[in-house]
Design a protein around this motif. Structure first.
Motif, PDB file in Angstrom:
ATOM      1  N   PHE A 136       0.849  -1.185   0.000  1.00  0.00           N
ATOM      2  CA  PHE A 136       0.000   0.000   0.000  1.00  0.00           C
ATOM      3  C   PHE A 136       0.885   1.236   0.000  1.00  0.00           C
ATOM      4  O   PHE A 136       1.979   1.227   0.572  1.00  0.00           O
TER       5      PHE A 136
ATOM      6  N   LEU B 115       0.825   5.414   0.939  1.00  0.00           N
ATOM      7  CA  LEU B 115       0.104   6.475   1.631  1.00  0.00           C
ATOM      8  C   LEU B 115       0.631   7.817   1.146  1.00  0.00           C
ATOM      9  O   LEU B 115       1.840   7.990   0.976  1.00  0.00           O
TER      10      LEU B 115
ATOM     11  N   ASP C 296      -4.420  15.283  -1.257  1.00  0.00           N
ATOM     12  CA  ASP C 296      -5.050  14.907  -2.520  1.00  0.00           C
ATOM     13  C   ASP C 296      -4.116  15.208  -3.685  1.00  0.00           C
ATOM     14  O   ASP C 296      -4.078  14.460  -4.673  1.00  0.00           O
TER      15      ASP C 296
ATOM     16  N   HIS D 277      -1.657  12.441  -3.929  1.00  0.00           N
ATOM     17  CA  HIS D 277      -2.372  11.270  -4.445  1.00  0.00           C
ATOM     18  C   HIS D 277      -2.529  11.359  -5.960  1.00  0.00           C
ATOM     19  O   HIS D 277      -2.238  10.397  -6.698  1.00  0.00           O
TER      20      HIS D 277
ATOM     21  N   ASP E 256      -1.894   3.903  -7.188  1.00  0.00           N
ATOM     22  CA  ASP E 256      -2.937   4.446  -6.328  1.00  0.00           C
ATOM     23  C   ASP E 256      -2.405   4.549  -4.894  1.00  0.00           C
ATOM     24  O   ASP E 256      -1.370   3.956  -4.559  1.00  0.00           O
ATOM     25  N   SER E 257      -3.106   5.303  -4.059  1.00  0.00           N
ATOM     26  CA  SER E 257      -2.661   5.469  -2.673  1.00  0.00           C
ATOM     27  C   SER E 257      -3.846   5.797  -1.790  1.00  0.00           C
ATOM     28  O   SER E 257      -4.935   6.140  -2.273  1.00  0.00           O
ATOM     29  N   TYR E 258      -3.628   5.680  -0.488  1.00  0.00           N
ATOM     30  CA  TYR E 258      -4.580   6.129   0.512  1.00  0.00           C
ATOM     31  C   TYR E 258      -4.075   7.455   1.074  1.00  0.00           C
ATOM     32  O   TYR E 258      -2.912   7.567   1.446  1.00  0.00           O
ATOM     33  N   VAL E 259      -4.956   8.442   1.120  1.00  0.00           N
ATOM     34  CA  VAL E 259      -4.569   9.750   1.662  1.00  0.00           C
ATOM     35  C   VAL E 259      -4.699   9.708   3.178  1.00  0.00           C
ATOM     36  O   VAL E 259      -5.791   9.502   3.718  1.00  0.00           O
ATOM     37  N   VAL E 260      -3.578   9.888   3.856  1.00  0.00           N
ATOM     38  CA  VAL E 260      -3.552   9.983   5.319  1.00  0.00           C
ATOM     39  C   VAL E 260      -2.755  11.243   5.652  1.00  0.00           C
ATOM     40  O   VAL E 260      -1.537  11.287   5.454  1.00  0.00           O
TER      41      VAL E 260
ATOM     42  N   CYS F 260      -7.829   7.009  10.551  1.00  0.00           N
ATOM     43  CA  CYS F 260      -7.567   6.832   9.114  1.00  0.00           C
ATOM     44  C   CYS F 260      -6.525   5.739   8.890  1.00  0.00           C
ATOM     45  O   CYS F 260      -6.657   4.902   7.989  1.00  0.00           O
TER      46      CYS F 260
ATOM     47  N   LYS G  66      -7.815   2.142   9.305  1.00  0.00           N
ATOM     48  CA  LYS G  66      -8.561   1.620   8.155  1.00  0.00           C
ATOM     49  C   LYS G  66      -7.615   1.001   7.127  1.00  0.00           C
ATOM     50  O   LYS G  66      -7.947  -0.004   6.479  1.00  0.00           O
ATOM     51  N   VAL G  67      -6.429   1.596   6.993  1.00  0.00           N
ATOM     52  CA  VAL G  67      -5.426   1.046   6.066  1.00  0.00           C
ATOM     53  C   VAL G  67      -4.838  -0.232   6.648  1.00  0.00           C
ATOM     54  O   VAL G  67      -4.692  -1.251   5.945  1.00  0.00           O
TER      55      VAL G  67
END
Length: 227
Positions: free
Chosen positions: A10, A12, A16, A19, A29-33, A219, A222-223
């Motif tokens: 993953f 992070l 935005d 990202h 792709d990534s998760y915004v934290v 947050c 959740k990841v």
């Protein structure tokens, strides 16, 4: 970087903008934290000390991409005689900055602070009405988040992370690299500071909640749950 990203299960990102850039340039792709605020900047910023009218603060390295020279030019060109500019930082442009301050005749209204502790930085932000950061590129500027959390009105260039934060919490953006537009936006911020105080204080409360360690930890959890 591509090899490192390809090995990660993953990714992070802090904003935005980061990202979207990761997708555009690396097709990942990534998760915004987002980064949490430091504990000092989570405190309520009211009733600590009186704000000084038209006090402007800049925080950042004195290097080209941070726009410190543009900040000084805009402050001088704004011609607001009772305004003050506090420049916090140091870097290779310091001599140029000092020379400009003297040449444009604002030496009595500009103060340079090379280093500040977090407590001193917090105090400076609580005294100021305006935070100026005309950076040319910055994915998620920490100083800008901290300034918003302490009730400063931000004035930044219209790009990358600063634009994202101002779009979320309010403030003024100027065309990147356009010192004339930056000057106009700085004057608008100074002239409207009092009437905007209620909205600015609400934004400060909101960002302190959004970027609290507890909220950011939720947050992250959740990841982690995806692993």
């Amino acid at each position: 970087e591509r090899k490192t990203y390809s090995r990660a299960r993953f990714l992070l990102t802090e904003s935005d903008y980061s990202h979207d850039s990761l997708k555009e340039y690396y097709h990942r792709d990534s998760y915004v934290v987002r980064h949490p605020l430091r504990s000092e900047f989570l405190e309520d910023c009211h009733s600590v000390m009186e704000r000084e009218n038209k006090r402007v603060v800049f925080v950042g390295a004195f290097v080209g991409r941070k726009g410190v020279v543009d900040a000084v030019r805009a402050f001088a060109d704004a011609g607001i005689q009772d305004a003050k500019l506090i420049l916090i930082g140091h870097g290779y442009q310091e001599a140029e900055v000092r020379e400009m301050i003297n040449s444009v005749g604002v030496s009595g209204r500009v103060q340079l602070l090379p280093d500040c502790s977090s407590e001193e930085l917090q105090a400076e932000m609580r005294r100021a009405e305006i935070f100026i950061l005309p950076s040319y590129s910055d994915t998620g500027p920490t100083a800008l988040k901290e300034a918003i959390s302490q009730g400063c009105i931000p004035v930044c260039y219209d790009n990358t992370g600063p634009k994202e934060l101002i779009g979320r919490y309010g403030g003024f953006v100027a065309e990147t690299g356009n010192v004339t537009d930056l000057t106009i936006k700085l004057k608008l911020a100074c002239m409207s500071a009092k009437e905007k105080r209620e909205c600015v204080d609400a934004a400060a409360r909101r960002i302190r909640m959004d970027l609290s360690p507890c909220n950011i930890w939720n947050c992250l959890k959740k990841v982690y749950a995806l692993i």
